[in-house]
Design a protein around this motif. Structure first.
Motif, PDB file in Angstrom:
ATOM      1  N   PHE A  78       0.807  -1.262  -0.008  1.00  0.00           N
ATOM      2  CA  PHE A  78       0.115   0.114   0.061  1.00  0.00           C
ATOM      3  C   PHE A  78       0.956   1.322   0.110  1.00  0.00           C
ATOM      4  O   PHE A  78       0.626   2.375  -0.704  1.00  0.00           O
ATOM      5  CB  PHE A  78      -0.873   0.073   1.185  1.00  0.00           C
ATOM      6  N   ALA A  79       1.947   1.294   0.702  1.00  0.00           N
ATOM      7  CA  ALA A  79       2.958   2.543   0.917  1.00  0.00           C
ATOM      8  C   ALA A  79       3.580   2.493  -0.300  1.00  0.00           C
ATOM      9  O   ALA A  79       3.767   3.814  -0.633  1.00  0.00           O
ATOM     10  CB  ALA A  79       3.726   2.106   2.180  1.00  0.00           C
ATOM     11  N   VAL A  80       3.891   1.551  -0.957  1.00  0.00           N
ATOM     12  CA  VAL A  80       4.745   1.752  -2.226  1.00  0.00           C
ATOM     13  C   VAL A  80       3.744   2.122  -3.306  1.00  0.00           C
ATOM     14  O   VAL A  80       4.209   3.182  -4.043  1.00  0.00           O
ATOM     15  CB  VAL A  80       5.179   0.409  -2.736  1.00  0.00           C
ATOM     16  N   VAL A  81       2.557   2.096  -3.493  1.00  0.00           N
ATOM     17  CA  VAL A  81       1.667   2.440  -4.353  1.00  0.00           C
ATOM     18  C   VAL A  81       1.106   3.736  -4.164  1.00  0.00           C
ATOM     19  O   VAL A  81       1.242   4.695  -5.215  1.00  0.00           O
ATOM     20  CB  VAL A  81       0.279   1.505  -4.484  1.00  0.00           C
ATOM     21  N   ASP A  82       1.321   4.123  -2.913  1.00  0.00           N
ATOM     22  CA  ASP A  82       0.930   5.611  -2.617  1.00  0.00           C
ATOM     23  C   ASP A  82       2.007   6.448  -2.748  1.00  0.00           C
ATOM     24  O   ASP A  82       1.786   7.543  -3.386  1.00  0.00           O
ATOM     25  CB  ASP A  82       0.773   5.605  -1.183  1.00  0.00           C
ATOM     26  N   PHE A  83       3.527   5.727  -2.569  1.00  0.00           N
ATOM     27  CA  PHE A  83       4.500   6.710  -3.122  1.00  0.00           C
ATOM     28  C   PHE A  83       4.457   6.794  -4.448  1.00  0.00           C
ATOM     29  O   PHE A  83       4.957   7.993  -5.002  1.00  0.00           O
ATOM     30  CB  PHE A  83       5.571   5.768  -2.581  1.00  0.00           C
ATOM     31  N   LEU A  84       4.145   5.780  -5.253  1.00  0.00           N
ATOM     32  CA  LEU A  84       4.451   5.934  -6.913  1.00  0.00           C
ATOM     33  C   LEU A  84       3.415   6.387  -7.650  1.00  0.00           C
ATOM     34  O   LEU A  84       3.551   6.823  -8.876  1.00  0.00           O
ATOM     35  CB  LEU A  84       4.592   4.460  -7.400  1.00  0.00           C
ATOM     36  N   THR A  85       2.210   6.772  -6.867  1.00  0.00           N
ATOM     37  CA  THR A  85       0.988   7.529  -7.507  1.00  0.00           C
ATOM     38  C   THR A  85       0.817   8.778  -7.057  1.00  0.00           C
ATOM     39  O   THR A  85       1.082   9.122  -6.047  1.00  0.00           O
ATOM     40  CB  THR A  85      -0.213   6.419  -7.452  1.00  0.00           C
ATOM     41  N   PRO A  86       0.093   9.438  -8.016  1.00  0.00           N
ATOM     42  CA  PRO A  86      -0.370  10.903  -7.403  1.00  0.00           C
ATOM     43  C   PRO A  86      -1.366  10.781  -6.418  1.00  0.00           C
ATOM     44  O   PRO A  86      -2.181   9.875  -6.339  1.00  0.00           O
ATOM     45  CB  PRO A  86      -0.672  11.394  -8.833  1.00  0.00           C
ATOM     46  N   GLY A  87      -1.589  11.834  -5.748  1.00  0.00           N
ATOM     47  CA  GLY A  87      -2.691  11.936  -4.630  1.00  0.00           C
ATOM     48  C   GLY A  87      -2.217  11.140  -3.486  1.00  0.00           C
ATOM     49  O   GLY A  87      -1.288  10.470  -3.345  1.00  0.00           O
ATOM     50  N   ARG A  88      -3.397  11.143  -2.423  1.00  0.00           N
ATOM     51  CA  ARG A  88      -3.180  10.345  -1.231  1.00  0.00           C
ATOM     52  C   ARG A  88      -3.856   9.217  -1.358  1.00  0.00           C
ATOM     53  O   ARG A  88      -5.297   9.275  -1.572  1.00  0.00           O
ATOM     54  CB  ARG A  88      -3.484  11.144  -0.061  1.00  0.00           C
TER      55      ARG A  88
ATOM     56  N   GLU B  76      -7.019   8.370   0.793  1.00  0.00           N
ATOM     57  CA  GLU B  76      -8.279   9.274   0.561  1.00  0.00           C
ATOM     58  C   GLU B  76      -8.681   8.707  -0.723  1.00  0.00           C
ATOM     59  O   GLU B  76     -10.066   8.706  -0.802  1.00  0.00           O
ATOM     60  CB  GLU B  76      -7.670  10.642   0.516  1.00  0.00           C
ATOM     61  N   LEU B  77      -8.177   8.516  -1.613  1.00  0.00           N
ATOM     62  CA  LEU B  77      -8.502   7.940  -2.885  1.00  0.00           C
ATOM     63  C   LEU B  77      -9.488   6.433  -2.678  1.00  0.00           C
ATOM     64  O   LEU B  77     -10.389   6.412  -3.372  1.00  0.00           O
ATOM     65  CB  LEU B  77      -7.807   7.893  -3.967  1.00  0.00           C
ATOM     66  N   CYS B  78      -8.989   5.839  -1.935  1.00  0.00           N
ATOM     67  CA  CYS B  78      -9.501   4.231  -1.621  1.00  0.00           C
ATOM     68  C   CYS B  78     -10.654   4.588  -0.971  1.00  0.00           C
ATOM     69  O   CYS B  78     -11.574   3.440  -0.794  1.00  0.00           O
ATOM     70  CB  CYS B  78      -8.617   3.495  -0.979  1.00  0.00           C
ATOM     71  N   VAL B  79     -10.960   5.836  -0.350  1.00  0.00           N
ATOM     72  CA  VAL B  79     -12.406   5.691   0.406  1.00  0.00           C
ATOM     73  C   VAL B  79     -13.196   6.893  -0.129  1.00  0.00           C
ATOM     74  O   VAL B  79     -14.059   7.402   0.667  1.00  0.00           O
ATOM     75  CB  VAL B  79     -12.043   6.130   1.927  1.00  0.00           C
ATOM     76  N   ASP B  80     -12.716   7.446  -1.470  1.00  0.00           N
ATOM     77  CA  ASP B  80     -13.429   8.553  -1.826  1.00  0.00           C
ATOM     78  C   ASP B  80     -15.080   7.778  -2.165  1.00  0.00           C
ATOM     79  O   ASP B  80     -15.212   6.708  -2.414  1.00  0.00           O
ATOM     80  CB  ASP B  80     -12.967   8.784  -3.387  1.00  0.00           C
ATOM     81  N   ALA B  81     -15.939   8.877  -2.226  1.00  0.00           N
ATOM     82  CA  ALA B  81     -17.451   8.179  -2.399  1.00  0.00           C
ATOM     83  C   ALA B  81     -17.475   7.717  -3.889  1.00  0.00           C
ATOM     84  O   ALA B  81     -18.565   6.748  -3.895  1.00  0.00           O
ATOM     85  CB  ALA B  81     -18.496   9.304  -2.024  1.00  0.00           C
TER      86      ALA B  81
END
Length: 142
Positions: free
Chosen positions: A99-109, A112-117
């Motif tokens: 999860f941390a690696v994907v978070d680092f490699l992609t834009p945005g948080r 937050e994106l994973c719980v977007d409505a």
């Protein structure tokens, strides 16, 4: 199968079930820590599909790891319990790292994106990573 074997099998099933349940609870807490907001509120009240997908993939991954540990324990009860618990925790740690690696490699948080409505593809990426990590850990057991 005699009655003693039946009771031994039931006791073994209960013990493995408890280990699996504890690992599932830890997985829930892990996803809750990695994402903003309260996971229970997001999924059960707000019906957030992104959060549900991430949590469901975590649970399926933990289940696969515990199942593999049980299947490969070859009737060695204590070793099987230790294997299920150890590899289960390892799987959860690796899922968090993924999860941390994907978070680092992609834009945005990512949390937050994973719980977007609104539906977001990142939830599928995280879910795929959870399942992939579980497959890798399960293969390491075998």
């Amino acid at each position: 199968m005699d009655i003693n074997e039946l009771f031994a099998g039931l006791a073994s099933g209960l013990a493995f079930g408890l280990v699996g349940t504890v690992l599932l609870a830890l997985g829930y807490l892990l996803v809750d820590l990695l994402t903003p907001g309260r996971l229970g509120q997001l999924i059960w009240t707000e019906r957030n599909r992104n959060a549900a997908l991430v949590l469901a993939s975590n649970a399926l991954g933990v289940g696969a790891i515990v199942t593999t540990a049980i299947a490969t324990s070859h009737d060695e009860f204590v070793q099987g319990l230790i294997s299920a618990a150890g590899y289960g925790v390892l799987g959860l740690i690796l899922m968090a790292i993924s999860f941390a690696v994907v978070d680092f490699l992609t834009p945005g948080r990512l949390g937050e994106l994973c719980v977007d409505a609104d539906p977001h593809p990142c939830a599928w990426v995280v879910a795929a990573n959870h399942v992939a990590v579980a497959a890798i850990v399960s293969a390491a057991i075998a």
